[in-house]
Design a protein around this motif. Structure first.
Motif, PDB file in Angstrom:
ATOM      1  N   PRO A   1      -9.447  -5.800   6.902  1.00 29.11           N
ATOM      2  CA  PRO A   1      -9.646  -4.419   6.482  1.00 29.11           C
ATOM      3  C   PRO A   1     -11.023  -3.910   6.910  1.00 29.11           C
ATOM      4  O   PRO A   1     -11.979  -4.674   7.028  1.00 29.11           O
ATOM      5  CB  PRO A   1      -9.531  -4.486   4.959  1.00 29.11           C
TER       6      PRO A   1
ATOM      7  N   TRP B   1      -6.766  -9.311   0.871  1.00 26.76           N
ATOM      8  CA  TRP B   1      -6.387  -9.073   2.254  1.00 26.76           C
ATOM      9  C   TRP B   1      -5.906 -10.314   2.999  1.00 26.76           C
ATOM     10  O   TRP B   1      -5.069 -10.212   3.883  1.00 26.76           O
ATOM     11  CB  TRP B   1      -7.499  -8.367   3.025  1.00 26.76           C
TER      12      TRP B   1
ATOM     13  N   LYS C   1      -0.313  -1.058   0.450  1.00 31.79           N
ATOM     14  CA  LYS C   1      -0.484  -2.341   1.129  1.00 31.79           C
ATOM     15  C   LYS C   1       0.185  -3.471   0.346  1.00 31.79           C
ATOM     16  O   LYS C   1       0.804  -4.353   0.936  1.00 31.79           O
ATOM     17  CB  LYS C   1      -1.980  -2.627   1.312  1.00 31.79           C
TER      18      LYS C   1
ATOM     19  N   TRP D   1      -2.134 -10.749   3.226  1.00 31.85           N
ATOM     20  CA  TRP D   1      -1.315  -9.745   3.902  1.00 31.85           C
ATOM     21  C   TRP D   1      -0.942 -10.208   5.300  1.00 31.85           C
ATOM     22  O   TRP D   1      -1.788 -10.659   6.068  1.00 31.85           O
ATOM     23  CB  TRP D   1      -2.053  -8.422   3.981  1.00 31.85           C
TER      24      TRP D   1
ATOM     25  N   ALA E   1      -3.816   3.479  -1.339  1.00 25.28           N
ATOM     26  CA  ALA E   1      -3.794   2.590  -0.169  1.00 25.28           C
ATOM     27  C   ALA E   1      -3.531   1.141  -0.579  1.00 25.28           C
ATOM     28  O   ALA E   1      -2.745   0.446   0.068  1.00 25.28           O
ATOM     29  CB  ALA E   1      -5.112   2.702   0.595  1.00 25.28           C
TER      30      ALA E   1
ATOM     31  N   ARG F   1       2.582  -3.612   6.978  1.00 32.87           N
ATOM     32  CA  ARG F   1       2.274  -2.337   7.636  1.00 32.87           C
ATOM     33  C   ARG F   1       0.801  -1.983   7.500  1.00 32.87           C
ATOM     34  O   ARG F   1       0.188  -2.223   6.466  1.00 32.87           O
ATOM     35  CB  ARG F   1       3.103  -1.214   7.026  1.00 32.87           C
ATOM     36  N   PRO F   2       0.240  -1.366   8.550  1.00 30.24           N
ATOM     37  CA  PRO F   2      -1.149  -0.899   8.442  1.00 30.24           C
ATOM     38  C   PRO F   2      -1.238   0.309   7.505  1.00 30.24           C
ATOM     39  O   PRO F   2      -0.279   1.088   7.403  1.00 30.24           O
ATOM     40  CB  PRO F   2      -1.519  -0.526   9.871  1.00 30.24           C
ATOM     41  N   VAL F   3      -2.370   0.449   6.840  1.00 25.97           N
ATOM     42  CA  VAL F   3      -2.606   1.564   5.922  1.00 25.97           C
ATOM     43  C   VAL F   3      -3.941   2.203   6.274  1.00 25.97           C
ATOM     44  O   VAL F   3      -4.919   1.498   6.540  1.00 25.97           O
ATOM     45  CB  VAL F   3      -2.618   1.079   4.454  1.00 25.97           C
TER      46      VAL F   3
ATOM     47  N   PRO G   1       2.917  -5.271   2.801  1.00 20.44           N
ATOM     48  CA  PRO G   1       1.790  -5.950   3.439  1.00 20.44           C
ATOM     49  C   PRO G   1       1.966  -6.141   4.938  1.00 20.44           C
ATOM     50  O   PRO G   1       1.025  -6.522   5.626  1.00 20.44           O
ATOM     51  CB  PRO G   1       1.719  -7.301   2.721  1.00 20.44           C
TER      52      PRO G   1
ATOM     53  N   VAL H   1      -9.564  -5.013  -2.362  1.00 24.46           N
ATOM     54  CA  VAL H   1      -9.111  -5.247  -0.983  1.00 24.46           C
ATOM     55  C   VAL H   1      -9.632  -6.589  -0.483  1.00 24.46           C
ATOM     56  O   VAL H   1      -8.883  -7.384   0.105  1.00 24.46           O
ATOM     57  CB  VAL H   1      -9.558  -4.096  -0.064  1.00 24.46           C
TER      58      VAL H   1
ATOM     59  N   LEU I   1      -6.155  -2.408   6.896  1.00 21.28           N
ATOM     60  CA  LEU I   1      -6.285  -1.336   5.923  1.00 21.28           C
ATOM     61  C   LEU I   1      -7.603  -0.681   6.296  1.00 21.28           C
ATOM     62  O   LEU I   1      -8.666  -1.291   6.149  1.00 21.28           O
ATOM     63  CB  LEU I   1      -6.303  -1.851   4.486  1.00 21.28           C
TER      64      LEU I   1
END
Length: 190
Positions: free
Chosen positions: A154, A82, A50, A85, A46, A56-58, A54, A78, A90
């Protein structure tokens, strides 16, 4: 599920739930360990997804064993990245059954209890400035997904699940796999 999402799936009992219950929309990529059985792969997959995209959602799907193996440490990674991003979502789904039954043959080694320590995964996320939601009743699941998918950071969605629910392979079990091993020649076996 966001149509532009990427999904990372760990090994263990979470694979059964993924295979039986998650239908991915067209274009949503899923990353699984394959036959290597590397417990703890969902969070590194994940994070890599990401960092690569960065925008796109994961979504990462993991069991409590994977989270205790290395997922808790990966949440520190993360938390570190984050804010860089463009798209901060995430979401880590942790299936917390407090049990070792999804690993190997489900039997612990001699002298080892089958129960896993109950770690507050959603609370661990909040300690690091991430969003965390814990659900322990089925009627709360829909609202919890809405909450984590709408979060501005996230999230960890910790789902307390029943370890006695039997894992079953998807139907039909082990679908025809001949297409996976294509030689480039037409299949004349019928």
């Amino acid at each position: 599920m966001p149509r532009e999402a990427t999904v990372a799936v760990d090994v263990g009992s979470v694979v059964y739930w993924y295979a039986r219950h998650l239908e991915l929309p067209p274009g949503v990529a899923a990353h699984l360990c394959g036959t290597l059985g590397s417990t703890g792969c969902a969070l590194p997959y994940a994070v890599a997804a990401k960092l690569a995209r960065p925008d796109r959602p994961v979504l990462a799907l993991a069991g409590d064993g994977a989270m205790q193996l290395n997922g808790l440490a990966e949440l520190i990674t993360v938390a570190h990245y984050w804010r860089e991003w463009f798209e901060p979502r995430l979401v880590v789904l942790v299936l917390n059954n407090r049990d070792n039954s999804g690993v190997g043959d489900g039997r612990p080694p001699a002298g080892v209890a089958n129960r896993r320590p109950d770690v507050p995964y959603a609370g661990w996320a909040r300690l690091h400035g991430l969003h965390g939601v814990r659900v322990d009743r089925p009627e709360l699941v829909g609202a919890a997904w809405d909450e984590v998918l709408a979060a501005d950071r996230p999230s960890v969605l910790e789902a307390v699940v029943d370890p006695t629910v039997a894992r079953r392979a998807p139907e039909p079990a082990m679908a025809d796999l001949r297409g996976l091993f294509s030689t480039g020649e037409p299949d004349t076996t019928g």
